[in-house]
Design a protein around this motif. Structure first.
Motif, PDB file in Angstrom:
ATOM      1  N   GLU A 169       0.565  -1.278  -0.220  1.00  0.00           N
ATOM      2  CA  GLU A 169       0.461  -0.047  -0.359  1.00  0.00           C
ATOM      3  C   GLU A 169       0.560   1.260  -0.038  1.00  0.00           C
ATOM      4  OE1 GLU A 169      -3.722  -1.077   2.579  1.00  0.00           O
ATOM      5  OE2 GLU A 169      -2.336  -0.651   4.390  1.00  0.00           O
ATOM      6  N   GLY A 170       0.303   1.740  -0.587  1.00  0.00           N
ATOM      7  CA  GLY A 170       1.262   3.561  -0.554  1.00  0.00           C
ATOM      8  C   GLY A 170       2.309   3.636  -1.278  1.00  0.00           C
ATOM      9  N   GLU A 195       4.893   5.173  -3.332  1.00  0.00           N
ATOM     10  CA  GLU A 195       4.908   6.309  -4.350  1.00  0.00           C
ATOM     11  C   GLU A 195       5.465   7.427  -4.869  1.00  0.00           C
ATOM     12  OE1 GLU A 195       4.524   9.729  -0.805  1.00  0.00           O
ATOM     13  OE2 GLU A 195       2.488   8.893  -0.350  1.00  0.00           O
ATOM     14  N   GLY A 222      -1.119   2.993  -4.729  1.00  0.00           N
ATOM     15  CA  GLY A 222       0.147   3.781  -4.683  1.00  0.00           C
ATOM     16  C   GLY A 222      -1.022   4.804  -5.208  1.00  0.00           C
ATOM     17  N   PRO A 233      -6.983   7.597  -5.687  1.00  0.00           N
ATOM     18  CA  PRO A 233      -8.346   7.315  -5.216  1.00  0.00           C
ATOM     19  C   PRO A 233      -9.813   8.104  -6.282  1.00  0.00           C
ATOM     20  CG  PRO A 233      -7.507   7.665  -3.637  1.00  0.00           C
ATOM     21  CD  PRO A 233      -6.319   7.913  -4.339  1.00  0.00           C
TER      22      PRO A 233
HETATM   23  P1  C2E Z   1      -7.988   6.800   3.332  1.00  0.00           P
HETATM   24  O1  C2E Z   1      -8.903   7.325   2.123  1.00  0.00           O
HETATM   25  O2  C2E Z   1      -8.107   8.456   3.361  1.00  0.00           O
HETATM   26  O3  C2E Z   1      -8.596   5.911   3.939  1.00  0.00           O
HETATM   27  C1  C2E Z   1      -8.507   5.812   5.288  1.00  0.00           C
HETATM   28  C2  C2E Z   1      -8.630   4.913   6.145  1.00  0.00           C
HETATM   29  O4  C2E Z   1     -10.500   4.991   6.119  1.00  0.00           O
HETATM   30  C3  C2E Z   1      -8.702   3.332   5.382  1.00  0.00           C
HETATM   31  O5  C2E Z   1      -6.940   3.013   5.096  1.00  0.00           O
HETATM   32  C4  C2E Z   1      -9.644   2.389   6.159  1.00  0.00           C
HETATM   33  O6  C2E Z   1      -8.965   1.909   6.843  1.00  0.00           O
HETATM   34  C5  C2E Z   1     -10.653   3.484   6.012  1.00  0.00           C
HETATM   35  N1  C2E Z   1     -11.932   3.863   5.278  1.00  0.00           N
HETATM   36  C6  C2E Z   1     -11.961   3.957   3.500  1.00  0.00           C
HETATM   37  N2  C2E Z   1     -13.461   3.726   3.469  1.00  0.00           N
HETATM   38  C7  C2E Z   1     -13.292   2.983   3.912  1.00  0.00           C
HETATM   39  C8  C2E Z   1     -15.204   2.569   4.278  1.00  0.00           C
HETATM   40  O7  C2E Z   1     -15.951   2.275   2.878  1.00  0.00           O
HETATM   41  N3  C2E Z   1     -15.242   1.404   5.620  1.00  0.00           N
HETATM   42  C9  C2E Z   1     -14.111   1.135   6.752  1.00  0.00           C
HETATM   43  N4  C2E Z   1     -14.622   0.650   7.310  1.00  0.00           N
HETATM   44  N5  C2E Z   1     -13.237   1.827   6.727  1.00  0.00           N
HETATM   45  C10 C2E Z   1     -13.022   3.017   5.435  1.00  0.00           C
HETATM   46  P2  C2E Z   1      -6.493   1.965   4.089  1.00  0.00           P
HETATM   47  O8  C2E Z   1      -8.204   0.676   3.663  1.00  0.00           O
HETATM   48  O9  C2E Z   1      -5.338   1.116   4.698  1.00  0.00           O
HETATM   49  O10 C2E Z   1      -6.887   2.797   2.578  1.00  0.00           O
HETATM   50  C11 C2E Z   1      -5.788   3.152   2.144  1.00  0.00           C
HETATM   51  C12 C2E Z   1      -5.618   5.003   2.410  1.00  0.00           C
HETATM   52  O11 C2E Z   1      -3.996   4.771   2.048  1.00  0.00           O
HETATM   53  C13 C2E Z   1      -6.437   5.403   1.721  1.00  0.00           C
HETATM   54  O12 C2E Z   1      -6.876   6.844   2.527  1.00  0.00           O
HETATM   55  C14 C2E Z   1      -5.994   5.904   0.408  1.00  0.00           C
HETATM   56  O13 C2E Z   1      -6.219   6.875  -0.252  1.00  0.00           O
HETATM   57  C15 C2E Z   1      -4.191   5.807   1.196  1.00  0.00           C
HETATM   58  N6  C2E Z   1      -3.470   6.007   0.509  1.00  0.00           N
HETATM   59  C16 C2E Z   1      -3.456   5.395  -0.986  1.00  0.00           C
HETATM   60  N7  C2E Z   1      -2.596   5.219  -2.044  1.00  0.00           N
HETATM   61  C17 C2E Z   1      -1.469   6.052  -0.950  1.00  0.00           C
HETATM   62  C18 C2E Z   1      -0.330   7.012  -1.328  1.00  0.00           C
HETATM   63  O14 C2E Z   1       0.422   6.667  -2.340  1.00  0.00           O
HETATM   64  N8  C2E Z   1       0.406   7.639  -0.258  1.00  0.00           N
HETATM   65  C19 C2E Z   1      -0.432   8.284   0.604  1.00  0.00           C
HETATM   66  N9  C2E Z   1       0.589   8.319   1.696  1.00  0.00           N
HETATM   67  N10 C2E Z   1      -1.755   7.510   1.048  1.00  0.00           N
HETATM   68  C20 C2E Z   1      -2.195   6.470  -0.354  1.00  0.00           C
END
Ligand code: C2E
Ligand code: MG
Ligand code: MG
Length: 580
Positions: free
Chosen positions: A541-542, A544, A562, A568
């Motif tokens: 995950e993540g 970058e 990521g 997203p």
């Molecule tokens: P995000 O979209 O801000 O979501 C944060 C967390 O909220 C998620 O972590 C998940 O635990 C919870 N969440 C989001 N939607 C739902 C849902 O529908 N139901 C429930 N129960 N929980 C939810 P998670 O699952 O680890 O998701 C990955 C996060 O990492 C996402 O944040 C995403 O936007 C973010 N991310 C993805 N790629 C990167 C990257 O390259 N860099 C950074 N800094 N963040 C990234």
């Protein structure tokens, strides 16, 4: 002083009326008296030991005059109506304080309590000699009776705590309103003293009984009253909670005062007046007269709770802390509506691609909330709050339905993607969780293998038998299970083999350090190897940047997700991205 006078003074002091702020309920009567008599001065005058103190007055500036040679004192002593047609012609009053102020006429009717004490007089005064008719005397007596009704009403009718004899919350509210009328906008500070907190209180109730708690409240009240002195009124809010007002001073001075009060309460314990461990804590909240009493008390109580949590004896209300609390409260309160509204919640989809071919295999569905007044709220802020409430069920239900329908739509378009959705630990405790998910998929004609559920390690490990049953049921049906945020929870690889799952998602905190920290690199490498050995597929995950992508390739990571691949995306943007 004779016994009768002693009792009279006691009755007066018991009422806690002396030196209280003016009150509209008395001022109304005084204004009426002045008008009915056509005289410039009227007052509700209470006879204290050495003074006449005016609870209410029109036409005079000062609050009190000496008791000596005051006609009101004669009313108290005689318990009868006193009329002095011309003070200058009276042998007793010609050189009195009032006469020197230019007063010529006085008429006063006694303020008599039910048990026969005269507290003072309802009086009218003029600057010219005057007579009174019998009817006027009767009117004055009626007004005195109205004043007494008001006093008794205030005293008896829910304004005094019967246990401690202190003014209660209603009185506090009323006094604040009166003060605000007098000094609108002036700044004051409320000190909120909690001798024992609610949790300890109920424990004490169980172990020691109600009578003990009553005594604790009484002893604390006496101690606080003694320590505060006569400067301020102490109010008993209930339980072991008290408040009083002080004028605004520096924060340091306020804290010092709060700690002084706390010290006095602690001394009670060492003196064994209180045979239990008390942890008195004070909350300090500055405010402006005119603010709602409920808000003032909430701030002060909040400061007290924060101080208690921080193991401090006293704390000052903090706007930032409170704002955070208020925000949390709004989020919790408003989420129900968000579920109903058409335009507040939405799903975005973040692509997951094969590490080697970079082919898109699927996406993670992530919830978004646009709050009508707060704007975009991050799921990492609201989900942990909602998860702990019964709204966890409709939240996941909403996500489930949307994700399944979106995925089915893509399948119909020929993209056989696998979409993962996040599920809270509490969802697994819903008896029909697996059933509902499978039904929804059947309804959308979606193969079970097209949905993956992401659960955190702690959610998976902390589960009871029933939840494990749900998981097994889902796995049997072909739904895939992923361990989300791997490495941040129990972090023990040895648990891995006990968890029924297919996929491990290595948390972003490890991936973001790749290329910066050699130890992290080693750690990620061994996580991937171990996961593979146990038969899991691994997602990073993540991711970058290209460097992380490359390193993960050398570690044989299966999938990556990521910002390097894509952020997203809304469903439409996701389709555009796929097309490219
Ligand atoms: P995000 O979209 O801000 O979501 C944060 C967390 O909220 C998620 O972590 C998940 O635990 C919870 N969440 C989001 N939607 C739902 C849902 O529908 N139901 C429930 N129960 N929980 C939810 P998670 O699952 O680890 O998701 C990955 C996060 O990492 C996402 O944040 C995403 O936007 C973010 N991310 C993805 N790629 C990167 C990257 O390259 N860099 C950074 N800094 N963040 C990234
Ligand atoms: Mg996730
Ligand atoms: Mg995650």
């Amino acid at each position: 002083m004779n016994v009768h006078e002693q009792e009279r003074l006691f009755a007066l002091h018991q009422l806690n009326l002396l030196d209280t702020p003016p009150s509209e309920s008395f001022d109304r009567i005084t204004r009426m008296a002045s008008q009915l008599f056509g005289l410039p001065i009227a007052a509700v005058s209470l006879t204290d030991e050495n003074r006449q103190w005016f609870k209410s007055r029109v036409g005079v500036k000062h609050w009190e005059i000496p008791r000596d040679k005051a006609p009101c004192a004669e009313v108290s002593d005689s318990s009868g109506v006193v009329v002095i047609s011309d003070l200058l012609a009276s042998s007793c009053y010609h050189d009195s304080h009032l006469a020197k102020m230019g007063i010529r006429f006085y008429a006063g009717a006694p303020l008599r309590t039910r048990d026969g004490h005269t507290l003072g007089a309802m009086c009218v005064l003029g600057e010219e000699p005057r007579q009174v008719t019998d009817q006027e005397t009767a009117t004055l007596q009626d007004m005195a009776a109205m004043v007494m009704d008001q006093i008794e009403l205030q005293h008896a009718f829910g304004r005094v705590d019967p246990l401690t004899g202190l003014a209660n919350r209603n009185q506090f509210d009323e006094d604040l309103q009166d003060l605000a009328r007098d000094l609108p906008g002036a700044r004051r500070v409320v000190l909120f003293t909690e001798v024992v907190d609610a949790g300890e209180l109920s424990a004490l109730h169980r172990s020691m009984g109600a009578a003990f708690l009553d005594e604790l409240a009484r002893v604390s009240a006496r101690c606080l009253k003694r320590t505060i002195g006569t400067e301020a009124t102490l109010y008993h809010l209930g339980g072991c909670q008290f408040v009083h007002l002080v004028t605004e001073e520096g924060e340091a001075a306020l804290l010092e005062e709060a700690l002084r009060l706390r010290g006095a309460l602690l001394a009670l314990e060492s003196a064994r007046a209180v045979p239990v461990l008390v942890r008195p804590t004070l909350g300090i909240a500055p405010f402006q007269l005119g603010e709602a009493t409920a808000d003032i008390l909430r701030s002060a109580h909040g400061a007290c709770v924060d101080a208690r949590q921080a193991h401090a004896g006293a704390g000052v209300f903090s706007k930032t802390l409170d704002a955070r609390f208020q925000r949390r409260f709004s989020l919790l309160a408003d989420f129900g509506q968000a579920l109903e509204a058409e335009d507040q919640l939405s799903l975005v989809f973040q692509p997951r691609v094969c590490q080697r071919s970079r082919q898109c295999l699927g996406a993670e569905a992530l919830l978004r909330w646009r709050h009508p007044t707060l704007g975009e709220v991050s799921p990492s802020e609201f989900i942990p709050l909602i998860e702990r409430t019964p709204m966890a069920r409709p939240l996941t239900e909403w996500v489930m339905r949307q994700a399944i329908h979106q995925t089915a739509h893509w399948h119909r378009q020929g993209h056989s993607l696998r979409v993962s959705m996040n599920v809270s630990a509490s969802n697994l405790e819903e008896e029909d969780f697996a059933e509902r998910l499978l039904d929804e998929m059947v309804g959308a004609s979606l193969p079970h293998g097209a949905i993956e559920l992401e659960l955190t390690e702690s959610a998976l490990i902390g589960q009871g038998q029933a939840a494990l049953g749900q998981l097994e049921r889902l796995i049997e049906a072909g739904v895939r299970i992923a361990i989300d945020d791997f490495g941040t929870g129990y972090s023990s690889l040895s648990y891995l083999h006990e968890i029924p799952a297919h996929v491990v998602k290595v948390d972003r905190c490890f991936i973001s350090e790749l290329g910066e920290n050699p130890r992290t690199e080693t750690l990620v490498k061994s996580m991937i190897t171990m996961a593979h050995d146990l038969g899991y597929s691994v997602v990073a995950e993540g991711v970058e940047n290209a460097h992380a992508h490359q390193l993960l390739g050398s570690m044989a990571c299966d999938e990556i997700q990521g910002y390097y691949i894509a952020r997203p995306l809304t469903p439409v943007a996701f389709e555009d991205w796929l097309a490219r």
